[in-house]
Design a protein around this motif. Structure first.
Motif, PDB file in Angstrom:
ATOM      1  N   TRP A  66     -19.226  37.074   7.739  1.00 22.07           N
ATOM      2  CA  TRP A  66     -19.954  36.233   8.683  1.00 22.07           C
ATOM      3  C   TRP A  66     -20.457  35.010   7.938  1.00 22.07           C
ATOM      4  O   TRP A  66     -21.131  35.123   6.921  1.00 22.07           O
ATOM      5  CB  TRP A  66     -21.104  37.028   9.285  1.00 22.07           C
ATOM      6  CG  TRP A  66     -21.926  36.296  10.292  1.00 22.07           C
ATOM      7  CD1 TRP A  66     -21.613  35.150  10.966  1.00 22.07           C
ATOM      8  CD2 TRP A  66     -23.223  36.654  10.746  1.00 22.07           C
ATOM      9  NE1 TRP A  66     -22.627  34.790  11.812  1.00 22.07           N
ATOM     10  CE2 TRP A  66     -23.629  35.709  11.693  1.00 22.07           C
ATOM     11  CE3 TRP A  66     -24.079  37.706  10.432  1.00 22.07           C
ATOM     12  CZ2 TRP A  66     -24.861  35.761  12.331  1.00 22.07           C
ATOM     13  CZ3 TRP A  66     -25.308  37.761  11.072  1.00 22.07           C
ATOM     14  CH2 TRP A  66     -25.689  36.801  12.010  1.00 22.07           C
ATOM     15  N   THR A  67     -20.110  33.848   8.441  1.00 22.07           N
ATOM     16  CA  THR A  67     -20.460  32.593   7.785  1.00 22.07           C
ATOM     17  C   THR A  67     -21.305  31.737   8.708  1.00 22.07           C
ATOM     18  O   THR A  67     -20.961  31.535   9.867  1.00 22.07           O
ATOM     19  CB  THR A  67     -19.180  31.823   7.396  1.00 22.07           C
ATOM     20  OG1 THR A  67     -18.403  32.664   6.538  1.00 22.07           O
ATOM     21  CG2 THR A  67     -19.495  30.533   6.676  1.00 22.07           C
ATOM     22  N   LEU A  68     -22.404  31.250   8.178  1.00 19.82           N
ATOM     23  CA  LEU A  68     -23.290  30.358   8.914  1.00 19.82           C
ATOM     24  C   LEU A  68     -23.070  28.939   8.425  1.00 19.82           C
ATOM     25  O   LEU A  68     -23.108  28.673   7.226  1.00 19.82           O
ATOM     26  CB  LEU A  68     -24.752  30.764   8.697  1.00 19.82           C
ATOM     27  CG  LEU A  68     -25.808  29.869   9.344  1.00 19.82           C
ATOM     28  CD1 LEU A  68     -25.698  29.913  10.869  1.00 19.82           C
ATOM     29  CD2 LEU A  68     -27.198  30.289   8.887  1.00 19.82           C
TER      30      LEU A  68
ATOM     31  N   SER B  54     -20.994  31.102  12.792  1.00 19.11           N
ATOM     32  CA  SER B  54     -22.164  30.745  13.606  1.00 19.11           C
ATOM     33  C   SER B  54     -22.653  29.391  13.127  1.00 19.11           C
ATOM     34  O   SER B  54     -22.401  29.001  11.990  1.00 19.11           O
ATOM     35  CB  SER B  54     -23.278  31.775  13.455  1.00 19.11           C
ATOM     36  OG  SER B  54     -22.875  33.020  13.980  1.00 19.11           O
TER      37      SER B  54
ATOM     38  N   TYR C 204     -31.238  33.070  11.898  1.00 23.51           N
ATOM     39  CA  TYR C 204     -30.111  33.895  11.463  1.00 23.51           C
ATOM     40  C   TYR C 204     -30.447  34.670  10.182  1.00 23.51           C
ATOM     41  O   TYR C 204     -30.100  35.843  10.047  1.00 23.51           O
ATOM     42  CB  TYR C 204     -28.868  33.035  11.198  1.00 23.51           C
ATOM     43  CG  TYR C 204     -28.172  32.561  12.443  1.00 23.51           C
ATOM     44  CD1 TYR C 204     -27.394  33.437  13.195  1.00 23.51           C
ATOM     45  CD2 TYR C 204     -28.281  31.244  12.863  1.00 23.51           C
ATOM     46  CE1 TYR C 204     -26.736  33.006  14.338  1.00 23.51           C
ATOM     47  CE2 TYR C 204     -27.627  30.800  14.004  1.00 23.51           C
ATOM     48  CZ  TYR C 204     -26.854  31.681  14.740  1.00 23.51           C
ATOM     49  OH  TYR C 204     -26.206  31.251  15.867  1.00 23.51           O
TER      50      TYR C 204
ATOM     51  N   PRO D   8     -26.027  36.575   7.820  1.00 23.34           N
ATOM     52  CA  PRO D   8     -24.674  36.137   7.448  1.00 23.34           C
ATOM     53  C   PRO D   8     -24.406  36.389   5.962  1.00 23.34           C
ATOM     54  O   PRO D   8     -25.330  36.402   5.150  1.00 23.34           O
ATOM     55  CB  PRO D   8     -24.690  34.636   7.743  1.00 23.34           C
ATOM     56  CG  PRO D   8     -25.829  34.418   8.659  1.00 23.34           C
ATOM     57  CD  PRO D   8     -26.830  35.478   8.372  1.00 23.34           C
TER      58      PRO D   8
END
Length: 186
Positions: free
Chosen positions: A6-8, A31, A42, A49
């Protein structure tokens, strides 16, 4: 099963974020956060993330604010600073303050090719180590026991007391990526 990364994208400049998103979409769940406050939302989650690409300047702060938020996250997070232009002083400063790496917005694809895989592998390894330490602590405290003969770790419905003491039993985890082995018996 492979864990989805998961990458922000914590980005003040939407044009660069769009390009970064296009390049990363096949590799990760993405995101967006347009402000440090959105990034904080987040990063305060129990499972934040894995990676954050932080713009050097954001409407309500800088990459440093995002980095400090990431340091307080419940699980390890790697922050990659994205600068508008190459700046060696910023690169050194970012690494000294705890960023995983720095890349320039004008060379996103070469920068990603250099930083993506090491950043991903590093954060996955750090999260795995954190999880192992939490399991080990729970086993030592007697909160978890190992169900023999399956070797499954199960919640302990009541404190285990035996000749060897609370939480007695052999606990063994699969080897880490570095081939190290964590095992102990009480």
């Amino acid at each position: 099963m492979k864990e989805t990364v998961w990458t922000l994208l914590a980005y003040g400049r939407s044009a660069h974020a769009l390009h970064l998103r296009q390049v990363l979409e096949p590799l990760a769940k993405i995101s967006d956060a347009r402000t440090c406050k959105e990034a904080e939302d987040y990063l305060k989650r129990p499972n934040p993330p894995h990676l954050v690409f932080a713009d050097a300047l954001m409407p309500d702060g800088t990459w440093l604010d995002v980095l400090e938020l990431a340091k307080k996250a419940a699980r390890p997070v790697n922050v990659i600073v994205v600068a508008p232009v190459a700046d060696f002083a910023l690169y050194v400063d970012a690494l000294e303050r705890g960023a995983f790496d720095l890349m320039t917005a004008c060379s996103l694809v070469p920068g990603l090719a250099r930083v993506w895989r090491p950043a991903k592998q590093n954060v996955l390894t750090r999260r795995q180590a954190q999880q192992r330490l939490a399991l080990e602590a729970a086993c030592w405290s007697g909160e978890l026991v190992v169900a023999e003969p399956t070797g499954r770790v199960c919640p302990n419905p009541a404190p285990v007391v035996s000749v060897m003491g609370q939480g007695a039993g052999l606990v063994s985890f699969p080897p880490l990526a570095s081939s190290a082995r964590i095992s102990y018996s009480k």
